[in-house]
Structures are given as C-alpha cells and as structure tokens.
Design an enzyme around this catalytic site. Structure first.
Site, PDB file in Angstrom:
ATOM      1  N   LYS A  48      20.998 -18.228 -35.313  1.00 54.83           N
ATOM      2  CA  LYS A  48      20.195 -18.318 -36.361  1.00 54.83           C
ATOM      3  C   LYS A  48      20.198 -18.160 -37.420  1.00 54.83           C
ATOM      4  CE  LYS A  48      18.416 -19.151 -31.685  1.00 54.83           C
ATOM      5  NZ  LYS A  48      17.334 -19.492 -30.924  1.00 54.83           N
TER       6      LYS A  48
ATOM      7  N   HIS B 114      14.071 -16.319 -34.634  1.00 55.85           N
ATOM      8  CA  HIS B 114      13.068 -17.651 -35.727  1.00 55.85           C
ATOM      9  C   HIS B 114      12.969 -16.941 -36.789  1.00 55.85           C
ATOM     10  CE1 HIS B 114      14.514 -21.044 -32.646  1.00 55.85           C
ATOM     11  NE2 HIS B 114      14.021 -20.077 -32.091  1.00 55.85           N
TER      12      HIS B 114
ATOM     13  N   SER C  16       9.471 -21.001 -31.370  1.00 60.82           N
ATOM     14  CA  SER C  16      11.051 -22.109 -31.591  1.00 60.82           C
ATOM     15  C   SER C  16      10.523 -23.446 -31.439  1.00 60.82           C
ATOM     16  CB  SER C  16      11.590 -21.144 -30.965  1.00 60.82           C
ATOM     17  OG  SER C  16      11.585 -21.789 -29.177  1.00 60.82           O
TER      18      SER C  16
END
Ligand SMILES: *Cc1c(COP(=O)(O)O)cnc(C)c1O
Length: 388
Positions: free
Chosen positions: A240, A209, A181
């Site tokens: 995300k 991610h 991250s």
C-alpha cells in the site's frame, strides 16, 4: 457445469454484484488511462505515490541484475538472499520490534500467521470489519472464533471474559486493524491494549492502511499512540503506502522464529523475488528520510483540502486516514455513483458485498500525496453533485 457458472454469474449481474477486471494502460500515478479515457484516480492504496517512483524502480532493477528474477525456492531452502534479510532488519527497526519476517503478500501473511499462532484449542476474537485475509486466517486455524461489533469495547470485553471462563488454558488472540480498509476509521487501540492485557490475551494489529499515513515517519497508529511495545504481533503490507508488494510481521525474536518454522504460507511458498525485497527496503529507507516525512505531510495537506470541500452528510465528519467512504447503501446506487464519477473524469470504484456488508455499498475514495490541489477540488464538485 459451465451452464451452472453462467446462471450464477447472471444472478450476480441481476443483483448489481458482478465484478469484472479493468485493464489500465498507465504507470501508477494519479492519472490513469482506462477504456480510452484519461481519468484522475481516487482508488489506489499508493497513498504516498511511491509505486511509480524512479528510485524504487532502480532498486528493483539493480537487484534483478545482481540476483536474477525468480528466487528459485522457498526461504528455508535456498530462496533467502541478502535483500530479504536487509528488508527484515529495516522493517524491525522501523516498527520498533526485535525482529521481522516478510511474506509474498499481506494475504499470505495473515493466513500463515494466524494458522501458526492458534489451533483448535484456542480462541480468536475479531473485529466485525476485519479484513478478509484475517477472517480467512482465523478460520483456517480451526480456533473458536468470536466476532465483536466494530470497535465496541464492551463486546470485546464480554468475549474475553467468556474465553477466560470457558477456555482457561487456551491462547486467546485479539485481531483487528488499526485503520480500517473500507471505512477509514481507527481502532480504539489504547482500550484494546488495556483489555487484552487485563485478560492475558495477545493482540495482532494489522496496520496495512496506517503505515505510511500516521505516526512518526508513517510508522503506524501503535507508534502514534506510544503503544508499540504492547502490540504483540504487528502486521502490515508492503503493497500500500510502501508502493511495492508483500506483507510482514514484526514482533519478538521468538515469535518471528516460530513463524519461520510454522507459517505454512512462508514455509511452503517460493521466496518473493529479491527485486521486491530490495524495492521495499528502499521504500522503508525513504519513509525515514526528510523527503519521506515531507511526502506524508503532503498527504495530510491534501486530506485537509478534501475535508474542507466535502458536502455534509455523505462522508465521515472527521477524516482519520487517507480512506474516505461515501456511504450510499444500495449496490445499484453505488454503481450509478461510480459511473457518474467516471463520466466526470474520475476513477472512484463502488465497493459492494461481499467486501462490505449488504446494504452498506459505498464509494471508497482514497487520497494520495501525489494528487494536485486542483484535482481534489474537482472531485469535491462531483461529490456535491452526488449529495444533491
Ligand atoms: C490489503 C490488505 C491486506 C492484504 O494485503 P496484500 O498485500 O494486498 O495481500 C491485509 N489486510 C488489510 C487490512 C488490507 O487492507
């Protein structure tokens, strides 16, 4: 008592470690209004620009009309509604797993899952750069913890050997991220999978991610490398690239049923609103469409534009994700750099201890499919200025 907090806050301020909340006055997007300024945002994890999309808002609104706002109880009591199950079906199919379970957040996912999967008699082996939620979950479980230096496979193997010798009966769990991250680099997943299989350990892979960014239709790094079937516990967030909120685990039916019974952050927490589940289901649907794949390709097109314009030395040589760390070292240097970007019209936050180790403060630039080429061009000019 309050005096003591004030002193401690002063100390943080002195060390350039004090943090404050910033209030934005805009919709999610690459342009943000903050402190009376219009800035181009290079700090969000909304990698595909989905968080403000009309079709996600519509999905959420429709679910509110149909199911109300609050979900009134935990999933196991009377909080499970059709959108929750639809989301979990879609997640399992998307991640190539038998089953899935969703949580209120990625943080709650890590806490509940690690605590449910390991106990005092077990061993958890973490990458040094694993996310705070994974570390907290591992600690909460009471398992014996071992940490290996970031991505160093000899050290991981040494810990696995040690665990097998000293704790032959233990469950051994390897925990890492696929895309890190704060560094934006990738785990050597093929090697990790080989090792954990050789030593009979389980692997929890956090793809927070990677989903939406790498792999076919953004399914993640395990999919990209053809290793999905060998990852025992696939974790991710809905918050995300998927643009919504919440977290999930995908895996075998038995694993998911165990978590539904034993993950305390699932069992003892009110179900996430149906509106969020419905919006997340729509986001996963979108990812698998031609438009979704085009959006992901646009993100990589933007990354190419950025890579071509980066000054040498400050940033990684090869971009492996939508996260670009600009390593600066001292906390104060990172804060100064962030201020400079602000003055030039960009929002690029300084990342400091304790999010990253002391002495490794940085700017964390994130790219989105929604950035315009001229916005990316413009931010590289400020990076050159910083490099001078
Ligand atoms: C953001 C993040 C989480 C936590 O997810 P939330 O949905 O924000 O709670 C977990 N793991 C990693 C690697 C993350 O980056």
């Amino acid at each position: 008592m309050s005096r003591r907090f004030e002193d401690e806050l002063d100390a943080l301020q002195q060390q350039s470690l004090l943090r404050r909340l910033r209030v934005l006055e805009s919709q999610p997007g690459t342009g943000i209004d903050y402190a009376g300024r219009h800035l181009i945002n290079f700090s969000s994890n909304d990698y595909l620009g989905l968080a403000g999309e009309r079709f996600l808002k519509e999905a959420a609104k429709q679910a509110i009309d149909e199911y109300g706002v609050g979900s009134t109880a935990s999933r196991l009591v009377c909080g499970t509604l059709a959108p929750h199950l639809l989301l979990e079906e879609k997640l399992a199919a998307f991640k190539g797993a038998e089953a899935a379970v969703s949580f209120s957040s990625g943080y709650a996912t890590a806490l509940g899952t690690l605590n449910a999967l390991a106990g005092k008699e077990d061993v958890i082996i973490l990458d040094k750069l694993a996310h705070a939620s994974l570390i907290d979950g591992a600690r909460l479980s009471g398992a014996t913890l071992r940490v290996f230096p970031h991505n160093q496979m000899e050290k991981l193997e040494a810990h696995l050997q040690w665990a097998r010798e000293k704790h032959p009966e233990a469950r051994v769990l390897v925990v890492t991220e696929s895309i890190f991250s704060m560094d934006g680099d990738r785990a050597p997943l093929a090697d990790i999978v080989e090792l954990k299989d050789r030593y009979g350990a389980l692997l929890l892979l956090d793809e927070a991610h990677a989903v939406g960014v790498v792999g076919a239709n953004g399914r993640g790094l395990a999919e990209l490398l053809g290793l999905t079937a060998r990852v025992d516990i696939q974790m991710g967030t809905l918050s995300k690239a998927l643009g919504v909120s919440g977290g999930y685990i995908c895996g075998s039916r038995a694993l998911i049923d165990w978590l539904i019974n034993r993950a305390r952050s699932f069992v003892y927490s009110t179900a996430p609103p149906a509106a969020l589940a419905a919006a997340a289901a729509a986001a996963i649907e979108f990812m698998q469409s031609a438009a979704g794949e085009a959006r992901r390709q646009r993100l990589w097109g933007n990354l190419k534009i950025l890579a071509a314009g980066l000054p040498p030395g400050l940033t990684p040589e090869k971009l492996q994700s939508a996260i670009v760390p600009v390593m600066l070292g001292a906390e104060e240097t990172a804060l100064d750099a962030s201020r400079m970007f602000f003055e030039r019209g960009f929002f690029v936050p300084a990342i400091r201890y304790p999010t990253v180790a002391r002495g490794t403060a940085r700017l964390r630039l994130t790219l989105s499919a929604a950035h315009l080429p001229e916005e990316i061009q413009a931010v590289t000019e400020t990076l050159w200025e910083l490099a001078e």
